[in-house]
Write an enzyme that holds these catalytic residues in place. Structure first.
Site, PDB file in Angstrom:
ATOM      1  N   TYR A  39       0.839  -1.203   0.000  1.00 18.60           N
ATOM      2  CA  TYR A  39       0.000   0.000   0.000  1.00 18.60           C
ATOM      3  C   TYR A  39       0.877   1.258   0.000  1.00 18.60           C
ATOM      4  O   TYR A  39       0.659   2.192  -0.773  1.00 18.60           O
ATOM      5  CB  TYR A  39      -0.906  -0.037   1.241  1.00 18.60           C
ATOM      6  CG  TYR A  39      -1.740   1.208   1.467  1.00 18.60           C
ATOM      7  CD1 TYR A  39      -2.833   1.497   0.653  1.00 18.60           C
ATOM      8  CD2 TYR A  39      -1.451   2.082   2.513  1.00 18.60           C
ATOM      9  CE1 TYR A  39      -3.612   2.629   0.880  1.00 18.60           C
ATOM     10  CE2 TYR A  39      -2.216   3.214   2.754  1.00 18.60           C
ATOM     11  CZ  TYR A  39      -3.301   3.479   1.923  1.00 18.60           C
ATOM     12  OH  TYR A  39      -4.053   4.602   2.145  1.00 18.60           O
ATOM     13  N   LYS A  54       1.180   4.479  -2.672  1.00 19.65           N
ATOM     14  CA  LYS A  54       0.938   5.868  -2.266  1.00 19.65           C
ATOM     15  C   LYS A  54       2.186   6.727  -2.503  1.00 19.65           C
ATOM     16  O   LYS A  54       2.084   7.921  -2.792  1.00 19.65           O
ATOM     17  CB  LYS A  54       0.486   5.913  -0.798  1.00 19.65           C
ATOM     18  CG  LYS A  54      -0.902   5.302  -0.598  1.00 19.65           C
ATOM     19  CD  LYS A  54      -1.951   6.083  -1.379  1.00 19.65           C
ATOM     20  CE  LYS A  54      -3.353   5.601  -1.213  1.00 19.65           C
ATOM     21  NZ  LYS A  54      -4.354   6.400  -1.935  1.00 19.65           N
TER      22      LYS A  54
HETATM   23  P1  NAD Z   1     -12.903   4.450   1.964  1.00 17.03           P
HETATM   24  O1  NAD Z   1     -12.594   2.995   1.825  1.00 17.03           O
HETATM   25  O2  NAD Z   1     -13.976   4.863   2.892  1.00 17.03           O
HETATM   26  O3  NAD Z   1     -13.187   5.095   0.532  1.00 17.03           O
HETATM   27  C1  NAD Z   1     -12.523   4.710  -0.622  1.00 17.03           C
HETATM   28  C2  NAD Z   1     -13.431   4.972  -1.801  1.00 17.03           C
HETATM   29  O4  NAD Z   1     -12.773   4.532  -3.000  1.00 17.03           O
HETATM   30  C3  NAD Z   1     -14.735   4.188  -1.704  1.00 17.03           C
HETATM   31  O5  NAD Z   1     -15.808   5.046  -1.997  1.00 17.03           O
HETATM   32  C4  NAD Z   1     -14.586   3.109  -2.766  1.00 17.03           C
HETATM   33  O6  NAD Z   1     -15.812   2.722  -3.358  1.00 17.03           O
HETATM   34  C5  NAD Z   1     -13.701   3.819  -3.791  1.00 17.03           C
HETATM   35  N1  NAD Z   1     -13.034   2.834  -4.638  1.00 17.03           N
HETATM   36  C6  NAD Z   1     -12.125   1.907  -4.265  1.00 17.03           C
HETATM   37  N2  NAD Z   1     -11.802   1.134  -5.315  1.00 17.03           N
HETATM   38  C7  NAD Z   1     -12.518   1.592  -6.373  1.00 17.03           C
HETATM   39  C8  NAD Z   1     -12.626   1.192  -7.741  1.00 17.03           C
HETATM   40  N3  NAD Z   1     -11.933   0.157  -8.247  1.00 17.03           N
HETATM   41  N4  NAD Z   1     -13.447   1.894  -8.549  1.00 17.03           N
HETATM   42  C9  NAD Z   1     -14.168   2.938  -8.061  1.00 17.03           C
HETATM   43  N5  NAD Z   1     -14.120   3.347  -6.789  1.00 17.03           N
HETATM   44  C10 NAD Z   1     -13.301   2.683  -5.951  1.00 17.03           C
HETATM   45  O7  NAD Z   1     -11.530   5.104   2.362  1.00 17.03           O
HETATM   46  P2  NAD Z   1     -11.094   6.574   2.831  1.00 17.03           P
HETATM   47  O8  NAD Z   1     -10.476   6.381   4.154  1.00 17.03           O
HETATM   48  O9  NAD Z   1     -12.163   7.569   2.641  1.00 17.03           O
HETATM   49  O10 NAD Z   1      -9.888   6.798   1.798  1.00 17.03           O
HETATM   50  C11 NAD Z   1      -9.939   7.679   0.711  1.00 17.03           C
HETATM   51  C12 NAD Z   1      -8.525   7.841   0.195  1.00 17.03           C
HETATM   52  O11 NAD Z   1      -7.696   8.340   1.242  1.00 17.03           O
HETATM   53  C13 NAD Z   1      -7.891   6.517  -0.249  1.00 17.03           C
HETATM   54  O12 NAD Z   1      -7.126   6.738  -1.408  1.00 17.03           O
HETATM   55  C14 NAD Z   1      -6.991   6.158   0.925  1.00 17.03           C
HETATM   56  O13 NAD Z   1      -5.908   5.366   0.525  1.00 17.03           O
HETATM   57  C15 NAD Z   1      -6.565   7.524   1.397  1.00 17.03           C
HETATM   58  N6  NAD Z   1      -6.133   7.570   2.793  1.00 17.03           N
HETATM   59  C16 NAD Z   1      -6.974   7.268   3.812  1.00 17.03           C
HETATM   60  C17 NAD Z   1      -6.512   7.343   5.119  1.00 17.03           C
HETATM   61  C18 NAD Z   1      -7.371   7.035   6.300  1.00 17.03           C
HETATM   62  O14 NAD Z   1      -6.839   7.033   7.412  1.00 17.03           O
HETATM   63  N7  NAD Z   1      -8.650   6.802   6.164  1.00 17.03           N
HETATM   64  C19 NAD Z   1      -5.191   7.725   5.357  1.00 17.03           C
HETATM   65  C20 NAD Z   1      -4.368   8.034   4.309  1.00 17.03           C
HETATM   66  C21 NAD Z   1      -4.852   7.963   3.022  1.00 17.03           C
END
Ligand code: NAD
Length: 248
Positions: free
Chosen positions: A156, A160
């Site tokens: 992962y 990123k």
């Molecule tokens: P989440 O899992 O709630 O949301 C991710 C979204 O991406 C979902 O709506 C999902 O349907 C969509 N998605 C995933 N694969 C897909 C695909 N193949 N086609 C279309 N849509 C797709 O996660 P989040 O925590 O809201 O994360 C959002 C972003 O932030 C991500 O890129 C994640 O890596 C990044 N992030 C999150 C955190 C955290 O602590 N939550 C920290 C750092 C980075």
């Protein structure tokens, strides 16, 4: 505070979590927002309703970000529908965690296809629409672990980190077109993605975050609104860290 009036913004993965908060924040700053979802149409419609009830404008787009043809076709149709696309927040992503010695080809492939290829193909399609008007904002949602690494997140973190190199290259390539490309790197944010952490893990984590707490999706949304606004017109190729001081 930062306005996005008359702008059209596409936020991928906006049915929940960080994407949802970003879509709502951008709409409340005046943007017309395209709420992209992968699977959960009802949740995406709810986001559109929340925006509409608050007096904003939004509609829906759906595509699987791992399917490049559908990414391209749907982003072209967003431009056709709205006549423009000013802002892309490439937020959709997945996490597949596991210790390095247990890494599997299929997990690596899926992470790459979703987090890197999906985000880059979305950016490519959006950038095409931004060339002629000579303006645009692309924001990649990376992660704190892309810069600092984390046990159990080798694959992962690699995806990123890849977004940082890609964003900086795109920032250079499109600067002459007045298009900025930046990265928001969230720390630990309370969403479905982090809901699987045990209470013990959460407690350990908050101990090492200088601000002493996890973040909310709104914290990340605010950074995206800033980078999309005119206030950030001279900011490109940067990583805006929203992590409570976890990595500096
Ligand atoms: P989440 O899992 O709630 O949301 C991710 C979204 O991406 C979902 O709506 C999902 O349907 C969509 N998605 C995933 N694969 C897909 C695909 N193949 N086609 C279309 N849509 C797709 O996660 P989040 O925590 O809201 O994360 C959002 C972003 O932030 C991500 O890129 C994640 O890596 C990044 N992030 C999150 C955190 C955290 O602590 N939550 C920290 C750092 C980075």
């Amino acid at each position: 505070m930062f306005r996005l009036d008359k702008k059209v913004a596409l936020v991928t993965g906006a049915s929940r979590g960080i994407g949802r908060a970003t879509a709502i924040a951008m709409a409340s700053s005046g943007a017309r927002v395209v709420v992209h979802y992968g699977k959960n149409r009802d949740a995406a419609e709810e986001v559109v309703k929340i925006i509409g009830d608050a007096g904003g404008e939004a509609d829906i787009a759906t595509f699987d970000i791992t399917n490049s043809e559908s990414v391209e076709a749907e982003i072209a149709s967003v431009e056709k529908r709205h006549g423009r696309l000013d802002i892309l927040v490439a937020n959709a992503g997945i996490a597949v965690d596991g210790l390095a010695l247990r890494l599997r080809d299929e997990d690596l492939d899926l992470l790459w296809q979703t987090n890197v290829r999906g985000s880059l193909m979305a950016a490519k399609s959006a950038l095409k629409t931004m060339l002629r008007p000579k303006q645009g904002r692309v924001i990649f949602v990376s992660s704190v672990v892309g810069e600092m690494g984390n046990v159990g997140q080798t694959a992962y973190a690699a995806t990123k980190a890849a977004l940082l190199g890609a964003a900086k290259s795109l920032a250079r390539e499109f600067a002459s077109r007045n298009i900025t490309v930046n990265v928001v790197a969230p720390g630990f944010i309370d969403t479905d993605m982090t809901a699987k952490l045990s209470d013990e893990q959460r407690e350990q984590l908050t101990k090492i975050i200088p601000l002493g707490k996890t973040g909310s999706p709104n914290d990340v949304a605010a950074a995206c609104v800033y980078l999309a606004s005119d206030a950030a017109r001279y900011v490109t190729g940067q990583v805006l860290r929203v992590n409570g001081g976890l990595y500096m």
